[in-house]
Design a protein around this motif. Structure first.
Motif, PDB file in Angstrom:
ATOM      1  N   ASN A  13      34.726 -29.929 -17.467  1.00  0.00           N
ATOM      2  CA  ASN A  13      34.557 -28.921 -18.517  1.00  0.00           C
ATOM      3  C   ASN A  13      33.626 -27.797 -18.067  1.00  0.00           C
ATOM      4  OD1 ASN A  13      36.265 -30.178 -20.320  1.00  0.00           O
ATOM      5  ND2 ASN A  13      34.630 -31.246 -21.387  1.00  0.00           N
ATOM      6  N   ILE A  14      32.529 -28.145 -17.415  1.00  0.00           N
ATOM      7  CA  ILE A  14      31.587 -27.133 -16.942  1.00  0.00           C
ATOM      8  C   ILE A  14      32.178 -26.348 -15.778  1.00  0.00           C
ATOM      9  CG2 ILE A  14      29.279 -26.748 -15.972  1.00  0.00           C
ATOM     10  CD1 ILE A  14      29.459 -27.744 -18.990  1.00  0.00           C
ATOM     11  N   ILE A  15      32.762 -27.045 -14.816  1.00  0.00           N
ATOM     12  CA  ILE A  15      33.379 -26.368 -13.668  1.00  0.00           C
ATOM     13  C   ILE A  15      34.517 -25.458 -14.132  1.00  0.00           C
ATOM     14  CG2 ILE A  15      34.771 -26.742 -11.575  1.00  0.00           C
ATOM     15  CD1 ILE A  15      33.094 -29.390 -11.237  1.00  0.00           C
ATOM     16  N   GLY A  16      35.347 -25.960 -15.046  1.00  0.00           N
ATOM     17  CA  GLY A  16      36.452 -25.155 -15.559  1.00  0.00           C
ATOM     18  C   GLY A  16      35.969 -23.923 -16.301  1.00  0.00           C
ATOM     19  N   SER A  17      34.899 -24.057 -17.073  1.00  0.00           N
ATOM     20  CA  SER A  17      34.337 -22.907 -17.789  1.00  0.00           C
ATOM     21  C   SER A  17      33.821 -21.858 -16.809  1.00  0.00           C
ATOM     22  CB  SER A  17      33.196 -23.361 -18.703  1.00  0.00           C
ATOM     23  OG  SER A  17      33.679 -24.217 -19.704  1.00  0.00           O
ATOM     24  N   PHE A  18      33.139 -22.318 -15.765  1.00  0.00           N
ATOM     25  CA  PHE A  18      32.636 -21.397 -14.747  1.00  0.00           C
ATOM     26  C   PHE A  18      33.804 -20.721 -14.030  1.00  0.00           C
ATOM     27  CE2 PHE A  18      31.071 -20.392 -10.488  1.00  0.00           C
ATOM     28  CZ  PHE A  18      29.954 -19.626 -10.797  1.00  0.00           C
ATOM     29  N   ALA A  19      34.793 -21.509 -13.647  1.00  0.00           N
ATOM     30  CA  ALA A  19      35.944 -20.970 -12.903  1.00  0.00           C
ATOM     31  C   ALA A  19      36.729 -19.960 -13.720  1.00  0.00           C
ATOM     32  CB  ALA A  19      36.853 -22.115 -12.452  1.00  0.00           C
ATOM     33  N   PHE A  51      49.627 -19.181 -13.328  1.00  0.00           N
ATOM     34  CA  PHE A  51      49.490 -20.339 -12.449  1.00  0.00           C
ATOM     35  C   PHE A  51      48.044 -20.813 -12.392  1.00  0.00           C
ATOM     36  CE2 PHE A  51      48.219 -21.647  -8.120  1.00  0.00           C
ATOM     37  CZ  PHE A  51      48.905 -22.855  -8.034  1.00  0.00           C
ATOM     38  N   LEU A  52      47.114 -19.896 -12.146  1.00  0.00           N
ATOM     39  CA  LEU A  52      45.708 -20.272 -11.995  1.00  0.00           C
ATOM     40  C   LEU A  52      45.028 -20.621 -13.315  1.00  0.00           C
ATOM     41  CD1 LEU A  52      44.265 -17.787  -9.321  1.00  0.00           C
ATOM     42  CD2 LEU A  52      44.701 -20.232  -9.082  1.00  0.00           C
ATOM     43  N   VAL A  53      45.154 -19.742 -14.312  1.00  0.00           N
ATOM     44  CA  VAL A  53      44.384 -19.913 -15.541  1.00  0.00           C
ATOM     45  C   VAL A  53      45.030 -20.943 -16.458  1.00  0.00           C
ATOM     46  CG1 VAL A  53      43.500 -18.757 -17.602  1.00  0.00           C
ATOM     47  CG2 VAL A  53      43.369 -17.618 -15.377  1.00  0.00           C
ATOM     48  N   THR A  54      46.259 -20.700 -16.875  1.00  0.00           N
ATOM     49  CA  THR A  54      46.916 -21.622 -17.806  1.00  0.00           C
ATOM     50  C   THR A  54      47.316 -22.913 -17.111  1.00  0.00           C
ATOM     51  OG1 THR A  54      47.777 -19.704 -19.001  1.00  0.00           O
ATOM     52  CG2 THR A  54      48.785 -21.838 -19.472  1.00  0.00           C
ATOM     53  N   GLY A  55      47.813 -22.804 -15.893  1.00  0.00           N
ATOM     54  CA  GLY A  55      48.275 -23.978 -15.167  1.00  0.00           C
ATOM     55  C   GLY A  55      47.152 -24.810 -14.579  1.00  0.00           C
ATOM     56  N   VAL A  56      46.536 -24.304 -13.503  1.00  0.00           N
ATOM     57  CA  VAL A  56      45.536 -25.098 -12.797  1.00  0.00           C
ATOM     58  C   VAL A  56      44.344 -25.410 -13.702  1.00  0.00           C
ATOM     59  CG1 VAL A  56      43.929 -25.176 -10.846  1.00  0.00           C
ATOM     60  CG2 VAL A  56      46.223 -24.245 -10.514  1.00  0.00           C
ATOM     61  N   THR A  95      41.190 -28.623 -17.206  1.00  0.00           N
ATOM     62  CA  THR A  95      40.474 -28.757 -18.475  1.00  0.00           C
ATOM     63  C   THR A  95      40.900 -27.667 -19.438  1.00  0.00           C
ATOM     64  OG1 THR A  95      38.355 -28.648 -19.602  1.00  0.00           O
ATOM     65  CG2 THR A  95      38.492 -27.508 -17.513  1.00  0.00           C
ATOM     66  N   THR A  96      41.377 -28.046 -20.608  1.00  0.00           N
ATOM     67  CA  THR A  96      41.683 -27.026 -21.619  1.00  0.00           C
ATOM     68  C   THR A  96      40.408 -26.477 -22.222  1.00  0.00           C
ATOM     69  OG1 THR A  96      41.916 -28.703 -23.345  1.00  0.00           O
ATOM     70  CG2 THR A  96      43.925 -27.997 -22.216  1.00  0.00           C
ATOM     71  N   PHE A  97      39.300 -27.136 -21.982  1.00  0.00           N
ATOM     72  CA  PHE A  97      38.012 -26.676 -22.467  1.00  0.00           C
ATOM     73  C   PHE A  97      37.710 -25.273 -21.944  1.00  0.00           C
ATOM     74  CE2 PHE A  97      33.316 -26.689 -22.347  1.00  0.00           C
ATOM     75  CZ  PHE A  97      33.035 -27.082 -23.645  1.00  0.00           C
ATOM     76  N   SER A  98      38.132 -24.967 -20.731  1.00  0.00           N
ATOM     77  CA  SER A  98      37.856 -23.657 -20.154  1.00  0.00           C
ATOM     78  C   SER A  98      38.531 -22.545 -20.953  1.00  0.00           C
ATOM     79  CB  SER A  98      38.285 -23.607 -18.684  1.00  0.00           C
ATOM     80  OG  SER A  98      39.658 -23.924 -18.548  1.00  0.00           O
ATOM     81  N   SER A  99      39.748 -22.758 -21.410  1.00  0.00           N
ATOM     82  CA  SER A  99      40.431 -21.760 -22.241  1.00  0.00           C
ATOM     83  C   SER A  99      39.719 -21.593 -23.572  1.00  0.00           C
ATOM     84  CB  SER A  99      41.884 -22.169 -22.489  1.00  0.00           C
ATOM     85  OG  SER A  99      42.579 -22.228 -21.272  1.00  0.00           O
ATOM     86  N   PHE A 100      39.263 -22.677 -24.144  1.00  0.00           N
ATOM     87  CA  PHE A 100      38.506 -22.663 -25.392  1.00  0.00           C
ATOM     88  C   PHE A 100      37.235 -21.820 -25.230  1.00  0.00           C
ATOM     89  CE2 PHE A 100      35.133 -25.160 -27.714  1.00  0.00           C
ATOM     90  CZ  PHE A 100      35.474 -24.778 -29.001  1.00  0.00           C
ATOM     91  N   ALA A 126      32.825 -19.860 -36.113  1.00  0.00           N
ATOM     92  CA  ALA A 126      33.783 -20.628 -36.919  1.00  0.00           C
ATOM     93  C   ALA A 126      34.821 -21.310 -36.027  1.00  0.00           C
ATOM     94  CB  ALA A 126      34.469 -19.713 -37.927  1.00  0.00           C
ATOM     95  N   TYR A 127      35.288 -20.596 -35.022  1.00  0.00           N
ATOM     96  CA  TYR A 127      36.274 -21.159 -34.096  1.00  0.00           C
ATOM     97  C   TYR A 127      35.683 -22.343 -33.325  1.00  0.00           C
ATOM     98  CZ  TYR A 127      39.536 -21.327 -30.122  1.00  0.00           C
ATOM     99  OH  TYR A 127      40.417 -21.726 -29.154  1.00  0.00           O
ATOM    100  N   ALA A 128      34.461 -22.178 -32.807  1.00  0.00           N
ATOM    101  CA  ALA A 128      33.824 -23.243 -32.034  1.00  0.00           C
ATOM    102  C   ALA A 128      33.539 -24.450 -32.917  1.00  0.00           C
ATOM    103  CB  ALA A 128      32.527 -22.734 -31.400  1.00  0.00           C
ATOM    104  N   LEU A 129      32.883 -24.214 -34.031  1.00  0.00           N
ATOM    105  CA  LEU A 129      32.532 -25.316 -34.925  1.00  0.00           C
ATOM    106  C   LEU A 129      33.791 -25.957 -35.501  1.00  0.00           C
ATOM    107  CD1 LEU A 129      30.192 -26.844 -36.207  1.00  0.00           C
ATOM    108  CD2 LEU A 129      30.282 -25.227 -38.106  1.00  0.00           C
ATOM    109  N   GLY A 130      34.748 -25.126 -35.903  1.00  0.00           N
ATOM    110  CA  GLY A 130      35.990 -25.658 -36.461  1.00  0.00           C
ATOM    111  C   GLY A 130      36.784 -26.463 -35.460  1.00  0.00           C
ATOM    112  N   SER A 131      36.904 -25.966 -34.245  1.00  0.00           N
ATOM    113  CA  SER A 131      37.679 -26.676 -33.227  1.00  0.00           C
ATOM    114  C   SER A 131      37.058 -28.030 -32.903  1.00  0.00           C
ATOM    115  CB  SER A 131      37.765 -25.842 -31.949  1.00  0.00           C
ATOM    116  OG  SER A 131      38.518 -24.673 -32.170  1.00  0.00           O
TER     117      SER A 131
END
Length: 126
Positions: free
Chosen positions: A41-47, A68-73, A78-83, A101-106
């Motif tokens: 989650n942390i690596i994906g957020s940074f990437a 390919f890179l963002v949605t795929g890899v 981690t879908t956390f990175s998109s979030f 609201a989005y963060a707390l709600g999700s």
């Protein structure tokens, strides 16, 4: 069709990378805390931050390559990175209430949905 194949291939790569990272983290640090998932989650957020910035100011990449890179890899890793990127975009647009609201709600509603599903299955199959 090329976009779908790009996402599918990237997702396969990201998912396998997450699996291997999680196995190694568990081997290194034990299973008392989900270090593998925390790490991805942390690596994906940074990437995703690096890629979003590079695509915005430096790289002229095709939509298929971005997918390919963002949605795929990263989505497979981690879908956390998109979030996190969604929240970051809202904050940059000064939409603080929406980001909160989005963060707390999700997270909050997601956890509630998990427990609702657990309860429902237990009731049905008890």
């Amino acid at each position: 069709m090329n976009g779908i194949l790009a996402v599918a291939l990237g997702g396969a790569i990201g998912s396998v990378a997450r699996y291997l990272f999680n196995i190694e983290a568990t081997r290194q640090f034990g299973s008392n805390f989900p270090w593998g998932i925390f790490g991805v989650n942390i690596i994906g957020s940074f990437a995703i931050g690096i890629l979003a910035a590079l695509f915005a100011v430096r790289l002229n990449a095709s939509q298929e390559f971005r997918s390919f890179l963002v949605t795929g890899v990263l989505g497979g890793f981690t879908t956390f990175s998109s979030f996190i990127l969604d929240i970051g975009n809202m904050i940059e647009r000064k939409q603080m209430a929406m980001a909160f609201a989005y963060a707390l709600g999700s997270v909050g509603i997601g956890v509630l949905a998990l427990f609702l599903a657990l309860w429902l299955v237990r009731v049905v199959y008890a």
